[in-house]
Design a protein around this motif. Structure first.
Motif, PDB file in Angstrom:
ATOM      1  N   ALA A   1      56.266 -23.716 -49.183  1.00 31.81           N
ATOM      2  CA  ALA A   1      57.496 -24.498 -49.126  1.00 31.81           C
ATOM      3  C   ALA A   1      58.214 -24.300 -47.793  1.00 31.81           C
ATOM      4  CB  ALA A   1      58.410 -24.107 -50.285  1.00 31.81           C
ATOM      5  N   LEU A   2      58.113 -23.094 -47.224  1.00 32.20           N
ATOM      6  CA  LEU A   2      58.741 -22.836 -45.931  1.00 32.20           C
ATOM      7  C   LEU A   2      58.006 -23.545 -44.802  1.00 32.20           C
ATOM      8  CD1 LEU A   2      59.565 -19.015 -46.211  1.00 32.20           C
ATOM      9  CD2 LEU A   2      61.194 -20.914 -46.170  1.00 32.20           C
ATOM     10  N   ARG A   3      56.680 -23.645 -44.939  1.00 34.31           N
ATOM     11  CA  ARG A   3      55.863 -24.230 -43.868  1.00 34.31           C
ATOM     12  C   ARG A   3      55.839 -25.744 -43.902  1.00 34.31           C
ATOM     13  NH1 ARG A   3      50.166 -21.334 -44.254  1.00 34.31           N
ATOM     14  NH2 ARG A   3      49.767 -22.833 -42.565  1.00 34.31           N
ATOM     15  N   GLN A   4      55.970 -26.309 -45.118  1.00 35.00           N
ATOM     16  CA  GLN A   4      55.868 -27.756 -45.257  1.00 35.00           C
ATOM     17  C   GLN A   4      57.182 -28.322 -45.793  1.00 35.00           C
ATOM     18  OE1 GLN A   4      52.530 -28.515 -47.781  1.00 35.00           O
ATOM     19  NE2 GLN A   4      51.037 -27.664 -46.365  1.00 35.00           N
TER      20      GLN A   4
ATOM     21  N   ARG B   1      51.758 -31.138 -59.793  1.00 36.23           N
ATOM     22  CA  ARG B   1      51.806 -30.123 -58.740  1.00 36.23           C
ATOM     23  C   ARG B   1      53.251 -29.708 -58.469  1.00 36.23           C
ATOM     24  NH1 ARG B   1      48.310 -33.624 -54.563  1.00 36.23           N
ATOM     25  NH2 ARG B   1      49.986 -35.021 -55.221  1.00 36.23           N
ATOM     26  N   PRO B   2      53.519 -28.395 -58.367  1.00 34.40           N
ATOM     27  CA  PRO B   2      54.878 -27.936 -58.054  1.00 34.40           C
ATOM     28  C   PRO B   2      55.308 -28.402 -56.672  1.00 34.40           C
ATOM     29  CG  PRO B   2      53.534 -26.140 -58.930  1.00 34.40           C
ATOM     30  CD  PRO B   2      52.605 -27.272 -58.634  1.00 34.40           C
ATOM     31  N   LEU B   3      56.527 -28.957 -56.575  1.00 35.81           N
ATOM     32  CA  LEU B   3      57.049 -29.465 -55.309  1.00 35.81           C
ATOM     33  C   LEU B   3      58.221 -28.648 -54.780  1.00 35.81           C
ATOM     34  CD1 LEU B   3      57.094 -33.358 -55.711  1.00 35.81           C
ATOM     35  CD2 LEU B   3      55.436 -31.956 -54.482  1.00 35.81           C
ATOM     36  N   SER B   4      59.154 -28.314 -55.658  1.00 35.21           N
ATOM     37  CA  SER B   4      60.329 -27.557 -55.245  1.00 35.21           C
ATOM     38  C   SER B   4      60.785 -26.696 -56.408  1.00 35.21           C
ATOM     39  CB  SER B   4      61.453 -28.489 -54.779  1.00 35.21           C
ATOM     40  OG  SER B   4      61.966 -29.238 -55.867  1.00 35.21           O
TER      41      SER B   4
END
Length: 302
Positions: free
Chosen positions: A41-44, A255-258
């Motif tokens: 999540a930090l990278r994308q 798919r988990p997004l946030s």
């Protein structure tokens, strides 16, 4: 000359046991998958289609729902009445709440067993789940309703994983796809999609189909499922876990997004949410949470 002291085998064993125990605990709470998700999540950056739970901040924290002693369980938003509904399971009631967590009215539930979840379907129509008996009960509520008797209501029993005391803990409804999502708390943790219930034309024949997605469920890095919320705008599903203190956003493929952490210091929280049991989202994207025994939270995007 001093002799080198070799570490005792007992020390090695203690260190090894500690490492193995830490690994078991981390796997038990799915910490490795959660850490990997946070790194990704930090990278994308989150896409425009995402609800973006990371941006939410608490604006009303741990407000006591005055006049309510029983444990609240689940939450749903009624877009017609512009209010919220929850259920209590110790003294079964369907309770209408204002958007700032005040009790508007109470409706007694008769014969509903362990009422654990409630979901808005359409104007005046709701589904209430009985966790232990795995029943889904369709009810009608109007301004004059004072009590609801399960014996008078349309209902269905799934009978999946009979004997487990971790039953139907959360509900969500897709009004476009006519899908009712049902969350099984854990052991095993599952999300079912039910097509055909509730139905709106009882005079016509109908069939009920139950679908599950093992790949999606295996990718949920939470310990349990307490509540669900379907977002009509994005087509995404929110999954609440009280044991993991987390809300997950899942896309249409699961798919988990946030995520939104319910721990102290995160998203403006001064204290962690003790036992989150219900989540709902209104037309503006505001999130509402209930926590046992009778706490109310509101989260908004700045």
């Amino acid at each position: 000359m001093r002799r080198l002291v070799r570490p005792k085998p007992v020390l090695f064993m203690l260190v090894l046991i500690a490492l193995v125990s830490a690994g078991v605990v981390a796997q038990h709470f799915r910490l490795f998958e959660r850490a990997w998700f946070n790194l990704q999540a930090l990278r994308q950056p989150v896409g425009e289609a995402s609800i973006g739970l990371a941006d939410y901040r608490v604006v009303l924290e741990a407000q006591v729902i005055e006049g309510l002693d029983s444990d609240v369980s689940a939450l749903t938003f009624d877009p017609v009445r512009k209010s919220l509904f929850t259920v209590t399971n110790k003294n079964p009631e369907l309770i209408e709440l204002s958007l700032d967590g005040k009790i508007l009215r109470r409706i007694a539930l008769v014969g509903f067993g362990d009422a654990e979840a409630v979901e808005f379907i359409s104007e005046g129509i709701y589904v209430i789940s009985d966790e232990r008996e795995q029943r889904l009960i369709k009810v009608r509520v109007d301004d004059d309703t004072q009590f609801l008797d399960a014996a008078d209501a349309e209902q269905m029993t799934l009978g999946l994983h009979v004997g487990s005391n971790k039953g139907f803990e959360g509900l969500a409804y897709d009004s476009v796809g006519k899908r009712l999502f049902v969350a099984k708390e854990r052991d095993p943790m599952l999300i079912y999609e039910i097509h055909g219930f509730p139905h709106f034309k009882p005079e016509k024949t109908y069939s009920v189909h139950v679908v599950n997605n093992p790949k999606r469920d295996a990718g949920l890095f939470v310990r349990d499922l307490s509540s669900l919320q379907y977002d009509e705008r994005s087509g995404h599903l929110l999954a609440l876990s009280d044991e993991s203190f987390l809300v997950l956003e899942l896309d249409i493929d699961g798919r988990p997004l946030s995520s939104l952490s319910l721990l102290n210091g995160r998203h403006g929280l001064k204290k962690r949410v003790p036992q989150a049991e219900g989540i709902a989202m209104d037309d503006d994207g505001t999130l509402y949470l209930t926590s046992e025994p009778n706490l109310f939270y509101v989260f908004k995007k700045p």
